[in-house]
Design a protein around this motif. Structure first.
Motif, PDB file in Angstrom:
ATOM      1  N   GLU A   1       0.827  -1.207   0.000  1.00 16.03           N
ATOM      2  CA  GLU A   1       0.000   0.000   0.000  1.00 16.03           C
ATOM      3  C   GLU A   1       0.863   1.260   0.000  1.00 16.03           C
ATOM      4  OE1 GLU A   1      -3.042   0.103   3.019  1.00 16.03           O
ATOM      5  OE2 GLU A   1      -3.585  -1.989   2.633  1.00 16.03           O
ATOM      6  N   GLN A   2       1.948   1.233   0.793  1.00 15.80           N
ATOM      7  CA  GLN A   2       2.850   2.395   0.854  1.00 15.80           C
ATOM      8  C   GLN A   2       3.560   2.592  -0.483  1.00 15.80           C
ATOM      9  OE1 GLN A   2       3.214   4.614   3.579  1.00 15.80           O
ATOM     10  NE2 GLN A   2       4.099   5.756   1.881  1.00 15.80           N
ATOM     11  N   LEU A   3       4.008   1.483  -1.093  1.00 12.53           N
ATOM     12  CA  LEU A   3       4.683   1.543  -2.385  1.00 12.53           C
ATOM     13  C   LEU A   3       3.757   2.181  -3.423  1.00 12.53           C
ATOM     14  CD1 LEU A   3       6.874  -1.105  -4.042  1.00 12.53           C
ATOM     15  CD2 LEU A   3       4.883  -0.297  -5.266  1.00 12.53           C
ATOM     16  N   ILE A   4       2.503   1.745  -3.466  1.00  8.23           N
ATOM     17  CA  ILE A   4       1.531   2.287  -4.423  1.00  8.23           C
ATOM     18  C   ILE A   4       1.297   3.773  -4.159  1.00  8.23           C
ATOM     19  CG2 ILE A   4      -0.892   2.208  -5.150  1.00  8.23           C
ATOM     20  CD1 ILE A   4      -0.721  -0.894  -4.671  1.00  8.23           C
ATOM     21  N   ALA A   5       1.120   4.134  -2.900  1.00 12.97           N
ATOM     22  CA  ALA A   5       0.897   5.545  -2.545  1.00 12.97           C
ATOM     23  C   ALA A   5       2.102   6.398  -2.943  1.00 12.97           C
ATOM     24  CB  ALA A   5       0.620   5.675  -1.046  1.00 12.97           C
ATOM     25  N   ASP A   6       3.316   5.887  -2.679  1.00 10.85           N
ATOM     26  CA  ASP A   6       4.529   6.632  -3.024  1.00 10.85           C
ATOM     27  C   ASP A   6       4.654   6.803  -4.543  1.00 10.85           C
ATOM     28  OD1 ASP A   6       5.059   6.731  -0.326  1.00 10.85           O
ATOM     29  OD2 ASP A   6       6.750   5.332  -0.385  1.00 10.85           O
ATOM     30  N   TYR A   7       4.317   5.747  -5.294  1.00  9.49           N
ATOM     31  CA  TYR A   7       4.370   5.834  -6.756  1.00  9.49           C
ATOM     32  C   TYR A   7       3.368   6.875  -7.253  1.00  9.49           C
ATOM     33  CZ  TYR A   7       4.360   4.657 -11.692  1.00  9.49           C
ATOM     34  OH  TYR A   7       4.446   4.739 -13.055  1.00  9.49           O
ATOM     35  N   GLN A   8       2.158   6.821  -6.708  1.00  8.79           N
ATOM     36  CA  GLN A   8       1.125   7.768  -7.126  1.00  8.79           C
ATOM     37  C   GLN A   8       1.481   9.198  -6.726  1.00  8.79           C
ATOM     38  OE1 GLN A   8      -2.244   5.678  -5.416  1.00  8.79           O
ATOM     39  NE2 GLN A   8      -2.794   4.833  -7.416  1.00  8.79           N
TER      40      GLN A   8
END
Length: 118
Positions: free
Chosen positions: A18-25
């Protein structure tokens, strides 16, 4: 960060995903996320694809290609130019080839393919 064990990819927990996705976005690159989470860039891309996250395509602008050519002609490696511009070295190589710029091998000699310098 290194892998936990050689030959075994590191697994991320659901909170980390979830953190990886948020950081990418939020604008982080797959390279930055790979370094941050201790995984390969391809693994980051695979996670994003599995979760339906639209991928950004980061190319180089015409001005950045001009800059890349200038730096490469000064003797910078493809990897160093790529790091400077925030892209992979193969992106730099492809853009140099598109512009007809002769490239060097890893020892700094002109590349030769089938007897013809590139």
């Amino acid at each position: 960060m290194k892998r936990d064990r050689p030959g075994r990819a590191r697994q991320l927990g659901s909170d980390q995903v979830e953190q990886l996705i948020a950081d990418y976005q939020a604008g982080a690159t797959v390279y930055e996320l790979g370094d941050r989470f201790g995984i390969e860039r391809r693994t980051v891309s695979n996670i994003l694809h599995r979760h339906g996250v639209p991928m950004r395509r980061r190319g180089l602008t015409s001005d950045q290609v001009d800059d890349a050519i200038h730096l490469y002609n000064l003797g910078w490696s493809l990897a160093r130019v790529g790091d400077h511009l925030g892209v992979n070295h193969t992106t730099v190589l492809n853009k140099l080839r598109e512009r007809g710029i002769p490239t060097r091998d890893t020892r700094g000699r002109p590349r030769v393919e089938a007897g013809v310098p590139r």
